[in-house]
Structure formats: C-alpha cells, structure tokens
Design an enzyme around this catalytic site. Structure first.
Site: not given
Ligand code: ZN
Ligand code: ZN
Length: 395
Positions: A74, A132
């Site tokens: 991401d 994440e």
């Molecule tokens: Zn980051």
């Molecule tokens: Zn990262």
C-alpha cells in the site's frame, strides 16, 4: 533464471507501481498487477485471501518446511514532490514508504524461485499484503484468513532510509515498537477572554496536561525501557477574545514491552484526571491500541543472517538498530516464529536521504536487487536446515 536476469525487470516493476500508488484497503489495481505478474511465471498457486491481497504458493519438488515471505503493497495519502520521470500519477497518493520496492523485489524472488522448483524442499509462500499503513492493518486480516496456516517461519523486510545502501540490518529480539494512539478532550467553561475568572479555561488546562504528560516517560518509566509519549495535535479556540469551552489533544504512544504498554495509558489518565480536577474541568480519554511490537525470533533471525551472508556476503550484515516505528508484521509473529529486517536504501551522494513518509521520499534502487537475492537465498536455505549449503548455490 538468475537474480541478475531479473534485476532490471524488478526496477521496472517498482517504477510502474510507484506511478500507480493506491491507499490502504484500496489496492485493487496493485493486487491485480501482482496476481497477473505472478501468473506469468508459471508453477505458482495464486489465491486472493482478501479483495486487495495476493498469496502465491510455490511447492518444492521435495517435502520440507513452509517458509512465508511478506511484502506490503500500500501507499500513503501524500502529494508527491519528486521530479524523477516515474512520479505518482494518482493525485494525493504516493509510495512514500518504499512498499512499491518491497512488492517488486519479492516478485523478483518469486520469478527466480519459480524456475528452481526442483531444488526447493517444502513450500515458499509469497504474501503480498494490503494495508500496512492503516490500523487495524492488513496482516491481522490475512492471519484470520488462514494465510499463516501450516507456515513454519515467516520473514519480511523494509527498505530502510536510516541505513546506507550496502548494509542489511538483522536483529533478534525487539525491533519495532507498538504504535498506540490517544485522544484527550479537556472540557471547561467558555466565555469572554477579558473575564477569565468566570470561565474554566480549557486552553490553559490543556497546556498543563501536555507538560505533565511528559512526566510519564521522564519520571514514571524505567529509563532503560524505551517509551515515547508524543502529543501531536492540539485543537481548540476560534478567535482572540473567546476562551473556548473545549480543547482536543491527540498523539501517539510507543513501547516495546507489553507490561509497560498496558501501564502507560493508566499513568496518562491519572495525570489528565488530576490536572483537570485541580482546575475544575472535566475530560474524556480514548486510547486505541495499534499493532503489537515486532519481536524477532532467534531461529528465524539466524536464517536471515545465513541468507544475507549467502546472498551478499557477510560484510553487508550489521546489527539492526531498533526503532520506535510500528509494523503490522508483528501480527504474523503472533502466529509463527518470524523475523523482520532492514535493507539499507540511503545514498548520501545522490541526495537520497529523505525519511520515510516524506513527500520527496526515494530509495537507492540497487537495494531492490539485494532484497531479491536475500529472499531467494532464504528460500533455498530453508529446506536444507543448518548445513548451510545445498542446491541453488548461485543464490
Ligand atoms: Zn510507512
Ligand atoms: Zn512501511
């Protein structure tokens, strides 16, 4: 298929992904690209455990353990200010943490390893994880979806700007902190700024709260135990002559130790309660627990040390410095032994020095090849135990 032969392809993938960043939980195009690219290698079992994640399994010719390797995919809500020719084409979204690099270097490893099926014992599971950067994180979802079922060990890397290219940081034990967030509201009684005695001044009280919160770390926590309490946002008031009725404070707490992690919100709340009561105000206190701390398993770390040595030579290997940053890789470590490590991607001479999440963040792309080689070496070593040599010696 060798690591050398995929090096330029990996850089190309990284640049393509960099041009098409997507936010956490919205990685539709990215996931499609990953799945299609993996399918083109042949020999992989590809699944989509959640709408924007991809998992590929490579079953070796001989039985053996299951090694999972994870890349996060991401991007961040940042408007890119770089001037290279592959800047983001998605306004307000940027790969400013290096996850484009993580994705591409692991695709490179998958491509190399797909061609070495006969030399692999057990299974290599490539986990391309969404989200994440946004609590509750994609890792937790993937664990719930069963992605770690049957896995013996998990490894993952972060391209790391605090470290120069040419170094790889590995460490057993605590590596990254638990990132928790808080919101405090201080409620007084608003009124005319020239008649303060008829108000309960939420601004002055909030200021006391902020300074006293510094005592949590400075005076209540063992100086040898790492902890951070940062107030990062203050919101209150509208103009010169009005004392506002309410002020909102927000911030983050970082710890490694779970006992300390549980204790800090209690200490904070006690301070907020005491200060507000002393001045006749009231408060609310919200505390959101984020990811768990990243704590590296000894055996998994040993595999990494051997993989780095085999892939790049022992001279690149350094002891990683722990950071108060957080990582949802820790969700996998709750389930199976794992180790997370840092691949140096800084280049002072070329001005590649901006920190992660900066609008001009960039990496020394040579680090991608390091990542591909380490993942390949780890997969080749995984099946041969501690003997240190085996098939695929060119890894
Ligand atoms: Zn980051
Ligand atoms: Zn990262």
């Amino acid at each position: 298929m060798t690591e050398d032969s995929v090096r330029e392809t990996v850089i190309g993938w990284r640049r393509y992904l960099h041009q098409h960043p997507e936010l956490s939980f919205h990685e539709e195009r990215t996931a499609r690209f990953i799945a299609e690219t993996l399918a083109s290698f042949g020999g992989l079992e590809i699944t989509r455990p959640t709408p924007t994640s991809v998992v590929a399994r490579l079953k070796g010719a001989r039985p053996g353990p299951v090694l999972a390797m994870r890349a996060d995919i991401d991007a961040l809500p940042i408007e890119e200010r770089n001037s290279h020719d592959f800047v983001s084409t998605n306004p307000g979204v940027m790969h400013a943490c290096g996850h484009d690099g993580h994705t591409s270097m692991m695709l490179g490893a998958a491509k190399v390893l797909a061609g070495r099926k006969d030399d692999i014992a057990g299974e290599v599971r490539f986990v391309f994880q969404h989200a994440e950067e946004l609590n509750p994180g994609g890792a937790e979802e993937l664990v719930k979806a069963g992605v770690m079922d049957g896995v013996d060990m998990v490894i993952g890397a972060h391209l790391w700007l605090p470290m120069p290219y040419g170094q790889v940081g590995v460490r057993s034990g605590a590596l990254m902190a638990a990132p928790d967030n808080f919101v405090i509201t201080v409620s007084g009684a608003g009124g005319h700024a020239a008649i303060p005695h008829e108000t309960v001044d939420s601004i002055a009280i909030a200021a006391q709260v902020i300074t006293n919160l510094q005592h949590v770390v400075a005076r209540n926590v063992d100086p040898l135990a790492p902890a951070v309490v940062s107030v990062t946002r203050i919101a209150g008031g509208t103009t010169y002559n009005v004392i506002p009725g309410q002020v909102e404070l927000a911030g983050t707490v970082r710890t490694f130790d779970e006992t300390l992690r549980a204790k800090i919100p209690e200490l904070m709340k006690r301070i907020v309660a005491g200060i507000t009561a002393a001045h006749g105000a009231t408060f609310t206190f919200e505390y959101d627990r984020g990811y768990r701390p990243v704590h590296n398993d000894e055996r998994a770390t040993d595999l990494l040390r051997r993989a780095v040595t085999r892939a790049l030579g022992s001279e690149v290997l350094v002891e990683a410095t722990p950071t108060m940053g957080g990582e949802d890789f820790s969700a996998y470590q709750q389930k199976v032994p794992g180790s997370f490590f840092f691949i140096g991607a800084r280049n002072e001479e070329r001005g590649i020095t901006n920190p992660h999440h900066h609008e001009c963040f960039d990496i020394d792309e040579r680090a991608l090849d390091s990542g591909t080689r380490i993942f390949v070496a780890a997969a080749m070593l995984q099946g041969v135990g501690d003997q240190g040599s085996g098939p695929g010696g060119e890894g």
